[in-house]
Motif scaffolding. Sequence first.
Motif, PDB file in Angstrom:
ATOM      1  N   GLY A 141       0.813  -1.202   0.000  1.00  0.00           N
ATOM      2  CA  GLY A 141       0.000   0.000   0.000  1.00  0.00           C
ATOM      3  C   GLY A 141       0.853   1.262   0.000  1.00  0.00           C
ATOM      4  N   TYR A 142       0.171   2.400  -0.049  1.00  0.00           N
ATOM      5  CA  TYR A 142       0.847   3.678  -0.241  1.00  0.00           C
ATOM      6  C   TYR A 142       0.760   4.528   1.034  1.00  0.00           C
ATOM      7  N   TRP A 143       1.492   4.102   2.037  1.00  0.00           N
ATOM      8  CA  TRP A 143       1.422   4.717   3.353  1.00  0.00           C
ATOM      9  C   TRP A 143       2.556   5.718   3.558  1.00  0.00           C
ATOM     10  N   TYR A 144       2.258   6.772   4.319  1.00  0.00           N
ATOM     11  CA  TYR A 144       3.299   7.716   4.721  1.00  0.00           C
ATOM     12  C   TYR A 144       2.943   8.267   6.092  1.00  0.00           C
ATOM     13  N   GLU A 145       3.924   8.337   6.952  1.00  0.00           N
ATOM     14  CA  GLU A 145       3.686   8.782   8.320  1.00  0.00           C
ATOM     15  C   GLU A 145       3.260  10.251   8.365  1.00  0.00           C
ATOM     16  N   PRO A 146       2.410  10.621   9.338  1.00  0.00           N
ATOM     17  CA  PRO A 146       2.146  12.048   9.573  1.00  0.00           C
ATOM     18  C   PRO A 146       3.473  12.730   9.898  1.00  0.00           C
ATOM     19  N   THR A 147       3.818  13.734   9.121  1.00  0.00           N
ATOM     20  CA  THR A 147       5.169  14.294   9.155  1.00  0.00           C
ATOM     21  C   THR A 147       5.146  15.794   9.440  1.00  0.00           C
ATOM     22  N   VAL A 148       6.058  16.225  10.292  1.00  0.00           N
ATOM     23  CA  VAL A 148       6.225  17.651  10.583  1.00  0.00           C
ATOM     24  C   VAL A 148       7.685  18.018  10.339  1.00  0.00           C
ATOM     25  N   LEU A 149       7.900  19.078   9.565  1.00  0.00           N
ATOM     26  CA  LEU A 149       9.244  19.582   9.298  1.00  0.00           C
ATOM     27  C   LEU A 149       9.427  20.928   9.997  1.00  0.00           C
ATOM     28  N   VAL A 150      10.545  21.110  10.664  1.00  0.00           N
ATOM     29  CA  VAL A 150      10.847  22.371  11.342  1.00  0.00           C
ATOM     30  C   VAL A 150      12.130  22.976  10.757  1.00  0.00           C
ATOM     31  N   ASN A 151      12.404  24.221  11.164  1.00  0.00           N
ATOM     32  CA  ASN A 151      13.550  24.974  10.620  1.00  0.00           C
ATOM     33  C   ASN A 151      13.438  25.141   9.108  1.00  0.00           C
ATOM     34  N   VAL A 152      12.209  25.241   8.646  1.00  0.00           N
ATOM     35  CA  VAL A 152      11.959  25.407   7.210  1.00  0.00           C
ATOM     36  C   VAL A 152      12.020  26.894   6.850  1.00  0.00           C
ATOM     37  N   LYS A 153      12.635  27.194   5.718  1.00  0.00           N
ATOM     38  CA  LYS A 153      12.707  28.564   5.205  1.00  0.00           C
ATOM     39  C   LYS A 153      11.772  28.703   3.990  1.00  0.00           C
ATOM     40  N   PRO A 154      11.314  29.935   3.708  1.00  0.00           N
ATOM     41  CA  PRO A 154      10.337  30.117   2.625  1.00  0.00           C
ATOM     42  C   PRO A 154      10.797  29.668   1.247  1.00  0.00           C
ATOM     43  N   ASP A 155      12.124  29.570   1.039  1.00  0.00           N
ATOM     44  CA  ASP A 155      12.613  29.177  -0.281  1.00  0.00           C
ATOM     45  C   ASP A 155      12.894  27.685  -0.397  1.00  0.00           C
ATOM     46  N   MET A 156      12.592  26.917   0.653  1.00  0.00           N
ATOM     47  CA  MET A 156      12.831  25.475   0.607  1.00  0.00           C
ATOM     48  C   MET A 156      11.722  24.741  -0.135  1.00  0.00           C
ATOM     49  N   ALA A 157      11.996  23.511  -0.526  1.00  0.00           N
ATOM     50  CA  ALA A 157      11.085  22.750  -1.386  1.00  0.00           C
ATOM     51  C   ALA A 157       9.697  22.599  -0.773  1.00  0.00           C
ATOM     52  N   ALA A 158       9.624  22.261   0.514  1.00  0.00           N
ATOM     53  CA  ALA A 158       8.326  22.017   1.151  1.00  0.00           C
ATOM     54  C   ALA A 158       7.502  23.281   1.272  1.00  0.00           C
ATOM     55  N   ALA A 159       8.146  24.445   1.191  1.00  0.00           N
ATOM     56  CA  ALA A 159       7.428  25.712   1.246  1.00  0.00           C
ATOM     57  C   ALA A 159       7.052  26.218  -0.138  1.00  0.00           C
ATOM     58  N   GLN A 160       7.646  25.661  -1.169  1.00  0.00           N
ATOM     59  CA  GLN A 160       7.417  26.142  -2.530  1.00  0.00           C
ATOM     60  C   GLN A 160       6.521  25.218  -3.354  1.00  0.00           C
ATOM     61  N   LYS A 161       6.646  23.908  -3.143  1.00  0.00           N
ATOM     62  CA  LYS A 161       5.918  22.942  -3.961  1.00  0.00           C
ATOM     63  C   LYS A 161       4.649  22.483  -3.257  1.00  0.00           C
ATOM     64  N   GLU A 162       3.579  22.277  -4.037  1.00  0.00           N
ATOM     65  CA  GLU A 162       2.361  21.729  -3.443  1.00  0.00           C
ATOM     66  C   GLU A 162       2.630  20.285  -3.020  1.00  0.00           C
ATOM     67  N   ILE A 163       2.391  19.987  -1.750  1.00  0.00           N
ATOM     68  CA  ILE A 163       2.698  18.662  -1.205  1.00  0.00           C
ATOM     69  C   ILE A 163       1.538  17.701  -1.435  1.00  0.00           C
ATOM     70  N   PHE A 164       0.337  18.115  -1.102  1.00  0.00           N
ATOM     71  CA  PHE A 164      -0.873  17.303  -1.271  1.00  0.00           C
ATOM     72  C   PHE A 164      -0.720  15.949  -0.582  1.00  0.00           C
ATOM     73  N   GLY A 165      -0.220  16.009   0.636  1.00  0.00           N
ATOM     74  CA  GLY A 165      -0.014  14.798   1.411  1.00  0.00           C
ATOM     75  C   GLY A 165       0.261  15.156   2.859  1.00  0.00           C
ATOM     76  N   PRO A 166       0.517  14.151   3.710  1.00  0.00           N
ATOM     77  CA  PRO A 166       0.577  14.361   5.161  1.00  0.00           C
ATOM     78  C   PRO A 166       1.912  14.891   5.662  1.00  0.00           C
TER      79      PRO A 166
END
Length: 489
Positions: A370-395
């Motif tokens: 199956g297609y499982w992914y853990e509930p995930t939290v990222l910290v120390n993120v800056k506005p120009d990083m990938a997770a802040a720029q790209k649509e994640i559409f996931g947990p």
Amino acid sequence: MMKGTRNGKEYYRLYIDGQWVDSTSDKLTDVQNPANEEVIATVTDASPEDVQKALESSQRAQLDWQALPYVKRAEYLVKLVEKVKEKREFFARLLVMEQGKTYGEALGEVDDTMAYMMYAVESANKIKGDVLPSNRVGELLQIQKVPYGVTIGLCAWNYPLALIGRKLGPALVTGNTMIIKPHELTPVASAEFFNLIHEVGFPPGVANFVTGTGAEVGQLLVSSPITKLVTVTGSVRAGQQIYKAAADNITALSLELGGKAPFIVLDDADVDKAVEAAVVARFANCGQVCICNEMVLVHEKVADEFTAKLLERVKQVKLGDPFDSSTTMGPKANGLDLKKIDDIVQETVAQGASIAAGGKRPTGGIFDKGYWYEPTVLVNVKPDMAAAQKEIFGPVLPIIRISSFEEAIEIVNSSELGLSAYLFSNDYRKLMHGMNVLQVGTVFLNQGMSGCMQGHHSGHKLSGLGGEDGEYGIAGYLQKRTVYLNYNA
């Protein structure tokens, strides 16, 4: 019959001109359960000839359908809603198996499907035009609202049934005919829904159903000169391709596309309330909602408190069997998206962010398939990083520290996307300012993810044009016709 057999394999057929028909294509597509990768059904792909038959069928049916009074058209939808209500649990189970949402979320989707159609029904006797004073003696000036004609509903995979109700109800009640093409990942509930349309006895051609990919079947539907309006829920990339395909015929479009919803928490916010809303708005439907919380912008004065409380709340998100009543998050809908999400996480970590929770695929037991992914939290993120720029559409939830409301506004408005935004503050001056300046289609003030049938759902910038829901959504299925009547003879 709804199902056919080819080479010993049972599959769902196409619904064209009031009948279930075999495709002239030999291509069959298996539909997988994202929780275990088991094949739950098979559908046929429509050929170019099948698509043309569907278009011509819709065209033949449209004028007679338009000639019916609004309330007569609405009566068909009422009967359809009654059929759906009888099979509420059946549809919910199908949605869990083909899309992966929890059973509770699936029941909610079935309810929303009925509510969307009933809103259209209730609007049937409220649609109006205008009678205006003329500049000439003996002349009547009218502005009528008339249907476009043949319309196309292209539905996304995250809410495969609700999106049909959202599009088909308004399209039909306003006198259009519609061809529905579900996403190739989630066509099963859609096919069963059209079986109810057949049972109700809609006039042939009023509602047709074809399956296949967007690149092939969708392209044919959008680029046809028979098509007069296309309504789409999907990605920005898909919307751009559809925009181009519709250009030659100047086909009307309603595009509800991707988003990157910021969740702004200011230093005067109710932190506990914001934490609860942030978690629900990120992890509902495994983060697969267009208006989901895509990134938190939290003021540095409350960032430590907010993050600590959020991490404790995330521990309560239970990943597991979608049919288990204690489960609060199911799997992702497909494997390609799962890889995309993990790539974003790894890229963001490589750029300097840290994983505070989750961050990987779980293993063991039911998680080995199956297609499982853990509930995930990222910290120390800056506005120009990938997770802040790209649509994640996931947990996956990135947390960005800000020093001021002005900084948050700059981050939001610099994005090419503008679907929705959240703002938490106890200063009503800031709430009013945010409402006025945030360049998005929907703003949630001191509130989590929500929506009302009588509201309006639309995006700004690359997040789309047109929109769905409410009286403005109904109006989107009607074009204006001005009539000058001289009665001075």
